[in-house]
Design a protein around this motif. Sequence first.
Motif, PDB file in Angstrom:
ATOM      1  N   ALA A 113       2.567  -5.168  25.701  1.00  0.00           N
ATOM      2  CA  ALA A 113       2.263  -6.094  26.801  1.00  0.00           C
ATOM      3  C   ALA A 113       3.315  -7.185  26.951  1.00  0.00           C
ATOM      4  O   ALA A 113       3.290  -7.933  27.938  1.00  0.00           O
ATOM      5  CB  ALA A 113       0.882  -6.717  26.589  1.00  0.00           C
ATOM      6  N   GLY A 114       4.208  -7.320  25.976  1.00  0.00           N
ATOM      7  CA  GLY A 114       5.312  -8.265  26.112  1.00  0.00           C
ATOM      8  C   GLY A 114       5.074  -9.634  25.517  1.00  0.00           C
ATOM      9  O   GLY A 114       5.596 -10.632  26.040  1.00  0.00           O
ATOM     10  N   VAL A 115       4.312  -9.726  24.425  1.00  0.00           N
ATOM     11  CA  VAL A 115       4.177 -11.027  23.765  1.00  0.00           C
ATOM     12  C   VAL A 115       5.537 -11.429  23.190  1.00  0.00           C
ATOM     13  O   VAL A 115       6.320 -10.587  22.758  1.00  0.00           O
ATOM     14  CB  VAL A 115       3.098 -10.991  22.649  1.00  0.00           C
ATOM     15  N   VAL A 116       5.799 -12.729  23.153  1.00  0.00           N
ATOM     16  CA  VAL A 116       7.106 -13.176  22.652  1.00  0.00           C
ATOM     17  C   VAL A 116       7.122 -13.242  21.133  1.00  0.00           C
ATOM     18  O   VAL A 116       8.200 -13.191  20.516  1.00  0.00           O
ATOM     19  CB  VAL A 116       7.475 -14.562  23.236  1.00  0.00           C
ATOM     20  N   GLU A 117       5.939 -13.375  20.526  1.00  0.00           N
ATOM     21  CA  GLU A 117       5.859 -13.363  19.070  1.00  0.00           C
ATOM     22  C   GLU A 117       4.548 -12.704  18.653  1.00  0.00           C
ATOM     23  O   GLU A 117       3.500 -12.975  19.225  1.00  0.00           O
ATOM     24  CB  GLU A 117       5.919 -14.771  18.489  1.00  0.00           C
ATOM     25  N   LEU A 118       4.645 -11.836  17.657  1.00  0.00           N
ATOM     26  CA  LEU A 118       3.473 -11.144  17.136  1.00  0.00           C
ATOM     27  C   LEU A 118       3.396 -11.395  15.636  1.00  0.00           C
ATOM     28  O   LEU A 118       4.346 -11.119  14.897  1.00  0.00           O
ATOM     29  CB  LEU A 118       3.583  -9.641  17.408  1.00  0.00           C
ATOM     30  N   VAL A 119       2.262 -11.947  15.201  1.00  0.00           N
ATOM     31  CA  VAL A 119       2.062 -12.285  13.792  1.00  0.00           C
ATOM     32  C   VAL A 119       0.857 -11.503  13.266  1.00  0.00           C
ATOM     33  O   VAL A 119      -0.175 -11.401  13.933  1.00  0.00           O
ATOM     34  CB  VAL A 119       1.824 -13.799  13.613  1.00  0.00           C
ATOM     35  N   ILE A 120       0.992 -10.941  12.062  1.00  0.00           N
ATOM     36  CA  ILE A 120      -0.076 -10.154  11.437  1.00  0.00           C
ATOM     37  C   ILE A 120      -0.536 -10.850  10.165  1.00  0.00           C
ATOM     38  O   ILE A 120       0.283 -11.284   9.342  1.00  0.00           O
ATOM     39  CB  ILE A 120       0.398  -8.731  11.069  1.00  0.00           C
ATOM     40  N   ALA A 121      -1.859 -10.954   9.990  1.00  0.00           N
ATOM     41  CA  ALA A 121      -2.434 -11.489   8.756  1.00  0.00           C
ATOM     42  C   ALA A 121      -3.525 -10.547   8.288  1.00  0.00           C
ATOM     43  O   ALA A 121      -4.342 -10.085   9.088  1.00  0.00           O
ATOM     44  CB  ALA A 121      -3.016 -12.883   8.981  1.00  0.00           C
ATOM     45  N   ASN A 122      -3.542 -10.253   6.991  1.00  0.00           N
ATOM     46  CA  ASN A 122      -4.541  -9.348   6.443  1.00  0.00           C
ATOM     47  C   ASN A 122      -4.777  -9.693   4.972  1.00  0.00           C
ATOM     48  O   ASN A 122      -3.871 -10.191   4.288  1.00  0.00           O
ATOM     49  CB  ASN A 122      -4.058  -7.892   6.562  1.00  0.00           C
ATOM     50  N   ARG A 123      -5.990  -9.452   4.503  1.00  0.00           N
ATOM     51  CA  ARG A 123      -6.292  -9.753   3.100  1.00  0.00           C
ATOM     52  C   ARG A 123      -5.384  -8.969   2.157  1.00  0.00           C
ATOM     53  O   ARG A 123      -4.955  -9.475   1.127  1.00  0.00           O
ATOM     54  CB  ARG A 123      -7.759  -9.448   2.795  1.00  0.00           C
ATOM     55  N   THR A 124      -5.121  -7.707   2.513  1.00  0.00           N
ATOM     56  CA  THR A 124      -4.172  -6.904   1.742  1.00  0.00           C
ATOM     57  C   THR A 124      -2.796  -7.083   2.366  1.00  0.00           C
ATOM     58  O   THR A 124      -2.500  -6.515   3.425  1.00  0.00           O
ATOM     59  CB  THR A 124      -4.573  -5.411   1.747  1.00  0.00           C
ATOM     60  N   HIS A 125      -1.971  -7.893   1.721  1.00  0.00           N
ATOM     61  CA  HIS A 125      -0.699  -8.299   2.323  1.00  0.00           C
ATOM     62  C   HIS A 125       0.228  -7.101   2.561  1.00  0.00           C
ATOM     63  O   HIS A 125       0.907  -7.038   3.595  1.00  0.00           O
ATOM     64  CB  HIS A 125      -0.011  -9.322   1.411  1.00  0.00           C
ATOM     65  N   ASP A 126       0.242  -6.150   1.635  1.00  0.00           N
ATOM     66  CA  ASP A 126       1.131  -4.996   1.776  1.00  0.00           C
ATOM     67  C   ASP A 126       0.820  -4.198   3.034  1.00  0.00           C
ATOM     68  O   ASP A 126       1.718  -3.713   3.719  1.00  0.00           O
ATOM     69  CB  ASP A 126       1.018  -4.077   0.549  1.00  0.00           C
TER      70      ASP A 126
END
Length: 453
Positions: free
Chosen positions: A204-217
């Motif tokens: 969709a063209g976001v300028v920044e995408l950040v991922i967070a999850n309990r399992t970091h790997d």
Amino acid sequence: MSLLVLGLSHRTAPVGLLERAALTGDAPQRLLHAAAAAAPVGEAALVATCNRIELYADVDKFHAGVADLSVLLAEHSGVDLEELTAHLYVHYEDRAVHHLFSVACGLESMVVGEGQILGQLRDALGLAQEQHTAGRGLNELFQQALRVGKRAHSETDIDKAGQSLVSFGLERIAEGTGPVAGKRALVVGAGSMSSLAAATLARAGVVELVIANRTHDRAERLAATLGARVVRFEEVASAMAEADLVVSCTGAAGIVLGAEQIAAAVAGRGSGSPLGVLDLALPRDVDAAVQALPGVHLVDLETLAESAQAANDSGGHAGALDVDAVRRIVAAEVDAFGAAQRAAAITPTVVALRAMASEVVSSELERLDGRLPELDPRARAELAQTVRRVVDKLLHSPTVRVKQLAGEPGGASYAEALRELFDLDPAAVQAVAGAPISLPARLPLQVAGGELG
């Protein structure tokens, strides 16, 4: 196979009840094993998505099957049986097949035409195979349902009209916060739904995408495929303060993003535009109290259910012509599947009949050998071949015709007639019917998004 379907979905139960009934942790496996172990049940499979929980079972007693599966669903979901029963639906035999095929085609989805359901059904069949609760009947049924779903999407335009739940949710977010393109997005979770959300946001063209999850790997693996940035789960609060849009779907059993936490993030944001929050989890990840916070536009499954119903009622997602075309495909496929199942049901009787005829021929040839030991070997072989050919020809037309007749409604009576006319040993027929089969290896799974059903 006497197929029974028992379940509840967004069509029959409020989202709040679905949220309380959601199966988390190892509950799906435990429910599946309990269902397969129930006295009336021979095979069992479980379809559990954001908006539906359905048990599919091959049962030998309808009423006992409904009673036992209802109790088990209540026990494993934690919802009182009386409350649960008010929202359950039950389908049996051809109606059950019709329901599954309709689900596979996206006709029962929150957003009609939703194509992601095929991945969910693959998962359901894979789990049943992995847990050894699916045999010949359910394996064939689910494989056929997948084929019917693919046919509906290839022969009609329902897949073009049907959006994924993620896309539909992002549209609802955009109504309150503006277009997704150009925004900074945070995805909380890295499972199949979160992965679909992250990929959709990237496209969709976001300028920044950040991922967070309990399992970091796991977050890092997902981020690597999308060129996203990763933050640790304990850094979600600060990441929200920098985001314009948050999508959460963790599969956790409790609230992940509380009202106070989101209020603090809004206070720390430099932007004057609302913070969009899309909660695709069941049970919910985001505290419902967030809806009352100023500067926040929350869209959750309850909101989506209401929007989807309004859109479907107005024909906004799948054109009436496409829906009608898919319904015709489903009806034809249900008829064909039923005919094939009825024809297959007579096969053990036909095989047992031919085996009995072969035994009679062999016995009579042995008797002939005893009475005419001086018979020329070449003549004996020719005589044996002639006798077998005569028996085969006598049996050929009746057995072919009886298979054709068995495929018609009420065709089961022909198998019974054969058993009576030729005095077939029931144990011999059952031995053929119960012969072991080799199931295919567990189906490869694909990333599947939201309610698919």
